[in-house]
Design a protein around this motif. Structure first.
Motif, PDB file in Angstrom:
ATOM      1  N   GLU A   1       0.827  -1.207   0.000  1.00 60.28           N
ATOM      2  CA  GLU A   1       0.000   0.000   0.000  1.00 60.28           C
ATOM      3  C   GLU A   1       0.864   1.262   0.000  1.00 60.28           C
ATOM      4  N   LEU A   2       1.936   1.229   0.774  1.00 64.20           N
ATOM      5  CA  LEU A   2       2.832   2.385   0.806  1.00 64.20           C
ATOM      6  C   LEU A   2       3.539   2.559  -0.534  1.00 64.20           C
ATOM      7  N   ASP A   3       3.919   1.446  -1.150  1.00 62.78           N
ATOM      8  CA  ASP A   3       4.570   1.526  -2.467  1.00 62.78           C
ATOM      9  C   ASP A   3       3.618   2.110  -3.509  1.00 62.78           C
ATOM     10  N   ARG A   4       2.342   1.672  -3.486  1.00 66.57           N
ATOM     11  CA  ARG A   4       1.377   2.188  -4.459  1.00 66.57           C
ATOM     12  C   ARG A   4       1.067   3.659  -4.204  1.00 66.57           C
ATOM     13  N   LEU A   5       0.999   4.042  -2.944  1.00 67.80           N
ATOM     14  CA  LEU A   5       0.791   5.466  -2.638  1.00 67.80           C
ATOM     15  C   LEU A   5       1.958   6.300  -3.170  1.00 67.80           C
ATOM     16  N   THR A   6       3.179   5.784  -2.998  1.00 63.37           N
ATOM     17  CA  THR A   6       4.357   6.486  -3.517  1.00 63.37           C
ATOM     18  C   THR A   6       4.285   6.605  -5.037  1.00 63.37           C
ATOM     19  N   SER A   7       3.824   5.534  -5.685  1.00 65.14           N
ATOM     20  CA  SER A   7       3.672   5.568  -7.139  1.00 65.14           C
ATOM     21  C   SER A   7       2.612   6.586  -7.555  1.00 65.14           C
ATOM     22  N   HIS A   8       1.510   6.653  -6.820  1.00 62.61           N
ATOM     23  CA  HIS A   8       0.456   7.621  -7.138  1.00 62.61           C
ATOM     24  C   HIS A   8       0.947   9.062  -6.951  1.00 62.61           C
TER      25      HIS A   8
ATOM     26  N   ALA B   1       4.021  10.114  -7.401  1.00 68.60           N
ATOM     27  CA  ALA B   1       4.844  10.420  -8.575  1.00 68.60           C
ATOM     28  C   ALA B   1       3.981  10.695  -9.799  1.00 68.60           C
ATOM     29  N   GLU B   2       2.893   9.927  -9.960  1.00 66.94           N
ATOM     30  CA  GLU B   2       2.000  10.123 -11.102  1.00 66.94           C
ATOM     31  C   GLU B   2       1.279  11.475 -11.008  1.00 66.94           C
ATOM     32  N   ALA B   3       0.877  11.856  -9.811  1.00 71.56           N
ATOM     33  CA  ALA B   3       0.220  13.160  -9.640  1.00 71.56           C
ATOM     34  C   ALA B   3       1.164  14.296 -10.027  1.00 71.56           C
ATOM     35  N   ARG B   4       2.406  14.201  -9.612  1.00 64.54           N
ATOM     36  CA  ARG B   4       3.371  15.253  -9.959  1.00 64.54           C
ATOM     37  C   ARG B   4       3.616  15.290 -11.468  1.00 64.54           C
ATOM     38  N   ARG B   5       3.607  14.124 -12.096  1.00 59.68           N
ATOM     39  CA  ARG B   5       3.774  14.090 -13.553  1.00 59.68           C
ATOM     40  C   ARG B   5       2.587  14.775 -14.237  1.00 59.68           C
ATOM     41  N   ILE B   6       1.389  14.484 -13.759  1.00 55.21           N
ATOM     42  CA  ILE B   6       0.185  15.068 -14.352  1.00 55.21           C
ATOM     43  C   ILE B   6       0.181  16.582 -14.190  1.00 55.21           C
ATOM     44  N   PHE B   7       0.663  17.065 -13.059  1.00 52.86           N
ATOM     45  CA  PHE B   7       0.706  18.522 -12.838  1.00 52.86           C
ATOM     46  C   PHE B   7       1.502  19.228 -13.937  1.00 52.86           C
ATOM     47  N   GLY B   8       2.456  18.545 -14.538  1.00 56.33           N
ATOM     48  CA  GLY B   8       3.308  19.165 -15.539  1.00 56.33           C
ATOM     49  C   GLY B   8       2.832  19.003 -16.972  1.00 56.33           C
ATOM     50  N   LEU B   9       1.700  18.322 -17.189  1.00 53.88           N
ATOM     51  CA  LEU B   9       1.211  18.105 -18.550  1.00 53.88           C
ATOM     52  C   LEU B   9       0.683  19.402 -19.159  1.00 53.88           C
ATOM     53  N   LYS B  10       0.763  19.520 -20.479  1.00 53.32           N
ATOM     54  CA  LYS B  10       0.290  20.703 -21.199  1.00 53.32           C
ATOM     55  C   LYS B  10      -1.115  20.487 -21.763  1.00 53.32           C
ATOM     56  N   GLU B  11      -1.932  19.761 -21.062  1.00 55.67           N
ATOM     57  CA  GLU B  11      -3.287  19.479 -21.510  1.00 55.67           C
ATOM     58  C   GLU B  11      -4.217  19.512 -20.303  1.00 55.67           C
ATOM     59  N   ALA B  12      -5.511  19.402 -20.565  1.00 50.26           N
ATOM     60  CA  ALA B  12      -6.479  19.365 -19.472  1.00 50.26           C
ATOM     61  C   ALA B  12      -6.236  18.114 -18.619  1.00 50.26           C
ATOM     62  N   VAL B  13      -6.180  18.283 -17.291  1.00 49.87           N
ATOM     63  CA  VAL B  13      -5.782  17.181 -16.415  1.00 49.87           C
ATOM     64  C   VAL B  13      -6.868  16.791 -15.417  1.00 49.87           C
ATOM     65  N   GLY B  14      -8.016  17.442 -15.469  1.00 48.78           N
ATOM     66  CA  GLY B  14      -9.044  17.201 -14.461  1.00 48.78           C
ATOM     67  C   GLY B  14      -9.480  15.754 -14.372  1.00 48.78           C
TER      68      GLY B  14
ATOM     69  N   MET C   1      -7.417  10.245  -7.793  1.00 47.01           N
ATOM     70  CA  MET C   1      -7.902  10.409  -6.419  1.00 47.01           C
ATOM     71  C   MET C   1      -8.628   9.145  -5.951  1.00 47.01           C
ATOM     72  N   GLN C   2      -9.314   8.475  -6.847  1.00 43.18           N
ATOM     73  CA  GLN C   2      -9.975   7.209  -6.495  1.00 43.18           C
ATOM     74  C   GLN C   2      -8.940   6.157  -6.102  1.00 43.18           C
ATOM     75  N   GLU C   3      -7.829   6.130  -6.832  1.00 40.71           N
ATOM     76  CA  GLU C   3      -6.763   5.176  -6.507  1.00 40.71           C
ATOM     77  C   GLU C   3      -6.115   5.509  -5.169  1.00 40.71           C
ATOM     78  N   PHE C   4      -5.880   6.798  -4.925  1.00 40.82           N
ATOM     79  CA  PHE C   4      -5.348   7.222  -3.622  1.00 40.82           C
ATOM     80  C   PHE C   4      -6.265   6.745  -2.499  1.00 40.82           C
ATOM     81  N   ASN C   5      -7.549   6.973  -2.667  1.00 38.76           N
ATOM     82  CA  ASN C   5      -8.511   6.649  -1.614  1.00 38.76           C
ATOM     83  C   ASN C   5      -8.568   5.140  -1.362  1.00 38.76           C
ATOM     84  N   ARG C   6      -8.445   4.358  -2.425  1.00 41.07           N
ATOM     85  CA  ARG C   6      -8.467   2.895  -2.272  1.00 41.07           C
ATOM     86  C   ARG C   6      -7.303   2.428  -1.397  1.00 41.07           C
TER      87      ARG C   6
END
Length: 287
Positions: free
Chosen positions: A217-224, A226-239, A246-251
């Motif tokens: 669970e901690l490994d998957r949270l760490t992966s999520h 990293a993925e969130a930070r990657r999405i923050f840098g995208l040049k497209e709509a990210v909503g 967020m659903q994956e984080f909550n799980r």
């Protein structure tokens, strides 16, 4: 690029046809939904508006209002559409038998759309002016969305940093939790009076420790994270991407809470869910 779905922009321009005004306002919506209100003189401009907004926006319920306040200063600039008047007269004649009291005064007749028009009207020129103003207002509208999006991005990054700290805290005391859990199991087994197979006992201890293990669970949270930070840098709509994440984080936070073997891990799981819910609420505002 992080943009808010909530924004407002407006603009006016003085043209040869009068004062042209455009307003754009939007609120949250799952998809892109356009609501247009255009004057009769610009009905043919509607496909251009839709194509322009569809190409530049991804989500939100967007209301578009275009107004044209005509300023006529010379009577000679006005002409009457005789063909339209004749058709109206024929219609009135056909209805007179059913409605004997029907009366149409001169002023009401002139108010009928298209009966009175500007002799100097140039539909192509009016559409060109509207297109130019639309581009200007749309640029302001998108800039407003981006400014609000940047504010929301700061909020999300702060909450993400909080999740990083919580995950690191759980990892730090995880060895101690394992030792304490093993000690509790050993104590319970020692209290059993009946003899048991040592191999089977050790196997059961391992199984119990595995059920309480939260490394995955901690490994998957760490992966999520990293993925969130990657999405923050995208040049497209990210909503939508962030909403799914967020659903994956909550799980993972739920699973972490269900496996918690000590109060510190339980507290961390609760705090994780609070941060994730705060993020999820704000993600709903993103394009």
């Amino acid at each position: 690029m992080i943009r808010s779905m909530t924004a407002f922009a407006s603009g006016e321009s003085e043209t040869a046809w009068g004062t042209l005004g455009i307003e754009l306002r939007s609120v949250n919506h799952r998809y892109l939904e356009l609501g247009l209100r255009l004057p009769d003189e610009l009905r043919s401009f509607e496909p251009v508006v839709r194509d322009t907004l569809n190409a530049r926006l991804a989500r939100g319920k967007v209301d578009v209002t275009i107004r044209l306040k005509q300023a006529v200063t010379r009577a000679s600039a006005l002409v009457v559409d005789d063909d339209l008047l004749n058709r109206l007269a024929e219609t009135a004649q056909a209805l007179s038998a059913k409605f004997p009291a029907l009366r149409v005064d001169f002023a009401s007749l002139l108010d009928w759309p298209g009966v009175l028009r500007d002799q100097a009207a140039d539909p192509e020129g009016l559409r060109a002016a509207a297109a130019e103003l639309l581009e200007r207002v749309l640029a302001d509208f998108i800039a407003t969305r981006e400014r609000e999006g940047e504010r929301l991005a700061g909020f999300l990054r702060d909450r993400l940093d909080g999740i990083v700290a919580l995950v690191a805290g759980v990892r730090e005391h995880l060895p101690e939790v394992r030792v304490a859990a093993r000690a509790r199991l050993d104590q319970r087994l020692a209290e059993i009076k009946q003899p048991a197979d040592p191999g089977r006992i050790e196997q059961e201890i391992v199984l119990q420790l595995q059920r309480m293990d939260v490394d995955e669970e901690l490994d998957r949270l760490t992966s999520h994270i990293a993925e969130a930070r990657r999405i923050f840098g995208l040049k497209e709509a990210v909503g939508r991407r962030l909403d799914f994440l967020m659903q994956e984080f909550n799980r993972e936070a739920n699973t972490l809470g269900s496996k918690a073997a000590d109060p510190r891990t339980t507290k961390a799981a609760v705090e994780l869910k609070v941060l994730i819910e705060q993020m999820r609420e704000q993600v709903q505002n993103l394009e």
